[in-house]
Scaffold this motif. Structure first.
Motif, mmCIF file in Angstrom:
data_model
loop_
_atom_site.group_PDB
_atom_site.id
_atom_site.type_symbol
_atom_site.label_atom_id
_atom_site.label_comp_id
_atom_site.label_asym_id
_atom_site.label_seq_id
_atom_site.Cartn_x
_atom_site.Cartn_y
_atom_site.Cartn_z
ATOM 1 N N ASN A 268 0.825 -1.199 0.000
ATOM 2 C CA ASN A 268 0.000 0.000 0.000
ATOM 3 C C ASN A 268 0.864 1.257 0.000
ATOM 4 O O ASN A 268 1.719 1.439 0.869
ATOM 5 C CB ASN A 268 -0.919 0.033 1.234
ATOM 6 C CG ASN A 268 -1.950 -1.083 1.198
ATOM 7 O OD1 ASN A 268 -2.405 -1.488 0.136
ATOM 8 N ND2 ASN A 268 -2.307 -1.578 2.369
ATOM 9 N N ILE A 269 0.627 2.133 -0.977
ATOM 10 C CA ILE A 269 1.291 3.429 -1.027
ATOM 11 C C ILE A 269 0.541 4.393 -0.119
ATOM 12 O O ILE A 269 -0.691 4.475 -0.159
ATOM 13 C CB ILE A 269 1.326 3.957 -2.470
ATOM 14 C CG1 ILE A 269 2.152 3.020 -3.358
ATOM 15 C CG2 ILE A 269 1.896 5.363 -2.516
ATOM 16 C CD1 ILE A 269 2.139 3.406 -4.818
ATOM 17 N N ASP A 270 1.278 5.089 0.688
ATOM 18 C CA ASP A 270 0.692 6.054 1.629
ATOM 19 C C ASP A 270 0.928 7.466 1.097
ATOM 20 O O ASP A 270 2.071 7.920 1.003
ATOM 21 C CB ASP A 270 1.338 5.880 3.007
ATOM 22 C CG ASP A 270 0.705 6.768 4.060
ATOM 23 O OD1 ASP A 270 -0.410 7.279 3.811
ATOM 24 O OD2 ASP A 270 1.320 6.960 5.126
ATOM 25 N N ILE A 271 -0.151 8.151 0.713
ATOM 26 C CA ILE A 271 -0.066 9.548 0.252
ATOM 27 C C ILE A 271 -0.099 10.442 1.488
ATOM 28 O O ILE A 271 -1.135 10.611 2.116
ATOM 29 C CB ILE A 271 -1.223 9.892 -0.702
ATOM 30 C CG1 ILE A 271 -1.238 8.915 -1.881
ATOM 31 C CG2 ILE A 271 -1.103 11.327 -1.200
ATOM 32 C CD1 ILE A 271 -2.425 9.114 -2.822
ATOM 33 N N LYS A 272 1.045 10.984 1.848
ATOM 34 C CA LYS A 272 1.149 11.722 3.098
ATOM 35 C C LYS A 272 0.647 13.159 2.959
ATOM 36 O O LYS A 272 -0.047 13.667 3.839
ATOM 37 C CB LYS A 272 2.595 11.694 3.597
ATOM 38 C CG LYS A 272 3.075 10.270 3.892
ATOM 39 C CD LYS A 272 4.464 10.245 4.474
ATOM 40 C CE LYS A 272 4.899 8.815 4.784
ATOM 41 N NZ LYS A 272 4.023 8.157 5.779
ATOM 42 N N ASN A 273 1.024 13.841 1.896
ATOM 43 C CA ASN A 273 0.505 15.185 1.663
ATOM 44 C C ASN A 273 0.678 15.553 0.195
ATOM 45 O O ASN A 273 1.466 14.929 -0.523
ATOM 46 C CB ASN A 273 1.160 16.229 2.583
ATOM 47 C CG ASN A 273 2.644 16.369 2.325
ATOM 48 O OD1 ASN A 273 3.069 16.824 1.260
ATOM 49 N ND2 ASN A 273 3.459 15.994 3.304
ATOM 50 N N ILE A 274 -0.068 16.567 -0.225
ATOM 51 C CA ILE A 274 -0.007 17.053 -1.604
ATOM 52 C C ILE A 274 0.071 18.574 -1.574
ATOM 53 O O ILE A 274 -0.720 19.228 -0.884
ATOM 54 C CB ILE A 274 -1.237 16.618 -2.427
ATOM 55 C CG1 ILE A 274 -1.356 15.088 -2.441
ATOM 56 C CG2 ILE A 274 -1.144 17.145 -3.858
ATOM 57 C CD1 ILE A 274 -2.611 14.594 -3.146
ATOM 58 N N GLU A 275 1.026 19.120 -2.331
ATOM 59 C CA GLU A 275 1.159 20.564 -2.481
ATOM 60 C C GLU A 275 1.001 20.933 -3.952
ATOM 61 O O GLU A 275 1.360 20.153 -4.842
ATOM 62 C CB GLU A 275 2.517 21.046 -1.987
ATOM 63 C CG GLU A 275 2.733 20.889 -0.494
ATOM 64 C CD GLU A 275 4.120 21.333 -0.077
ATOM 65 O OE1 GLU A 275 4.267 21.849 1.047
ATOM 66 O OE2 GLU A 275 5.065 21.146 -0.864
ATOM 67 N N ASP B 14 3.417 30.887 -4.119
ATOM 68 C CA ASP B 14 3.490 29.955 -5.238
ATOM 69 C C ASP B 14 3.294 28.512 -4.805
ATOM 70 O O ASP B 14 3.143 27.622 -5.635
ATOM 71 C CB ASP B 14 4.832 30.094 -5.977
ATOM 72 C CG ASP B 14 6.015 29.768 -5.071
ATOM 73 O OD1 ASP B 14 5.867 29.862 -3.846
ATOM 74 O OD2 ASP B 14 7.074 29.418 -5.612
ATOM 75 N N ILE B 15 3.271 28.255 -3.487
ATOM 76 C CA ILE B 15 3.033 26.901 -2.952
ATOM 77 C C ILE B 15 1.695 26.893 -2.222
ATOM 78 O O ILE B 15 1.450 27.718 -1.341
ATOM 79 C CB ILE B 15 4.147 26.466 -1.983
ATOM 80 C CG1 ILE B 15 5.525 26.576 -2.667
ATOM 81 C CG2 ILE B 15 3.887 25.058 -1.497
ATOM 82 C CD1 ILE B 15 5.716 25.623 -3.816
ATOM 83 N N VAL B 16 0.837 25.947 -2.605
ATOM 84 C CA VAL B 16 -0.507 25.850 -2.021
ATOM 85 C C VAL B 16 -0.682 24.460 -1.412
ATOM 86 O O VAL B 16 -0.433 23.459 -2.079
ATOM 87 C CB VAL B 16 -1.598 26.093 -3.087
ATOM 88 C CG1 VAL B 16 -2.980 26.039 -2.440
ATOM 89 C CG2 VAL B 16 -1.383 27.412 -3.794
ATOM 90 N N SER B 17 -1.072 24.407 -0.135
ATOM 91 C CA SER B 17 -1.341 23.131 0.513
ATOM 92 C C SER B 17 -2.707 22.613 0.089
ATOM 93 O O SER B 17 -3.712 23.326 0.189
ATOM 94 C CB SER B 17 -1.278 23.285 2.036
ATOM 95 O OG SER B 17 -1.545 22.048 2.674
ATOM 96 N N LEU B 18 -2.759 21.368 -0.402
ATOM 97 C CA LEU B 18 -4.000 20.830 -0.958
ATOM 98 C C LEU B 18 -4.536 19.611 -0.218
ATOM 99 O O LEU B 18 -5.756 19.397 -0.180
ATOM 100 C CB LEU B 18 -3.775 20.455 -2.437
ATOM 101 C CG LEU B 18 -3.341 21.574 -3.361
ATOM 102 C CD1 LEU B 18 -3.012 21.016 -4.751
ATOM 103 C CD2 LEU B 18 -4.404 22.662 -3.467
ATOM 104 N N TYR B 19 -3.647 18.774 0.341
ATOM 105 C CA TYR B 19 -4.097 17.528 0.943
ATOM 106 C C TYR B 19 -3.084 17.121 1.998
ATOM 107 O O TYR B 19 -1.880 17.259 1.757
ATOM 108 C CB TYR B 19 -4.201 16.447 -0.154
ATOM 109 C CG TYR B 19 -4.603 15.076 0.337
ATOM 110 C CD1 TYR B 19 -5.943 14.704 0.427
ATOM 111 C CD2 TYR B 19 -3.627 14.131 0.712
ATOM 112 C CE1 TYR B 19 -6.299 13.433 0.846
ATOM 113 C CE2 TYR B 19 -3.981 12.865 1.150
ATOM 114 C CZ TYR B 19 -5.312 12.524 1.216
ATOM 115 O OH TYR B 19 -5.678 11.275 1.633
ATOM 116 N N PRO B 20 -3.445 16.596 3.167
ATOM 117 C CA PRO B 20 -4.833 16.303 3.549
ATOM 118 C C PRO B 20 -5.566 17.545 3.988
ATOM 119 O O PRO B 20 -5.024 18.607 4.141
ATOM 120 C CB PRO B 20 -4.639 15.344 4.720
ATOM 121 C CG PRO B 20 -3.317 15.705 5.319
ATOM 122 C CD PRO B 20 -2.467 16.171 4.182
#
Length: 250
Positions: free
Chosen positions: A64-71, A244-250
């Protein structure tokens, strides 16, 4: 007075010892042997299938791949930022107990609700292209087919030094950044650049077909060669502000 009568019982100790009896005996032995062979073979096949099924089932639930955060990263023309998110940076790891995952075989699907891109891995070292070196994989994303068909990866933590661009296999404890181009039509113009980890990359000719405006619903699905799929869904903020950097997830 009755006379005594002698009663005699005949004794027959002979038995069938002819060829017919021998044939019947041999036939019974052969039938028993064939039945035993069939049972042994069947049990062996069933055991192999059970072991294979158990191994595959274990792998399916343990990889299982764990998506920790997305920017989200916005492109810029000088000091002017685009009104869209033009690159996604996903921090990935593996969940506890996971088997190794080969990113070469990973398929990523991303949609903005209107368009969908299906992406595969690039290390940027395609012999038929001019891309190579440390930033070759990210440069490859800044092309038309790269933006719509490929994703790139850079390692963050790799204690056993098992991860490389040519052999992108993640083990437990590894941490990587995945880059997905979401360059919009606005970013696909002259003089626009996107800053990735301190390096500037031109976004001209890199339109992805996606448009991540504010309040856009985005869905990402990761399908490994073996194991459970990983998903992330989010809605972009109502405004991106002046960074220019936006926090999207979680």
């Amino acid at each position: 007075m009755k006379a005594n009568k002698n009663v005699r019982f005949s004794e027959d100790t002979s038995a069938q010892v002819g060829i017919g009896t021998l044939i019947i005996f041999i036939a019974m032995v052969l039938v028993a042997a064939v039945a035993a062979a069939v049972l042994i073979q069947t049990s062996g096949v069933l055991q192999q299938r059970a072991q294979q099924t158990g191994s595959e089932a274990t792998q399916e639930v343990s990889s299982n791949i764990d998506i920790k955060n997305i920017e989200g990263i916005r492109a810029a023309n000088g000091d002017e930022l685009t009104n869209t998110v033009d690159m996604l940076r996903l921090q990935l790891g593996l969940q506890s107990g996971s088997s190794p995952v080969d990113l070469n075989q990973l398929v990523v699907t991303i949609t903005d609700g209107s368009s969908t891109n299906t992406l595969t891995y690039t290390d940027g070292n395609d012999p038929a292209s001019e891309f190579g070196g440390e930033n070759g994989n990210l440069e490859r994303l800044q092309t038309t087919d790269g933006a719509t068909d490929l994703f790139a990866v850079r390692e963050i933590r790799d204690e056993d030094e098992s991860f490389s661009q040519e052999n992108p296999v993640m083990n437990t404890g590894d941490l990587v950044n995945m880059y997905i181009s979401t360059a919009s039509e606005e970013a696909n113009t002259e003089n626009h650049q996107i800053n990735i980890d301190g390096e500037d990359f031109p976004t001209e000719n890199s339109e992805s077909g996606l448009t991540l405006d504010p309040r856009t619903e985005v869905g990402i699905v990761m399908t490994p060669e073996a194991g459970a799929i990983s998903q992330a869904s989010f809605i972009t903020p109502s405004t991106y502000g002046v960074t220019d950097i936006v926090s999207l997830y979680p």
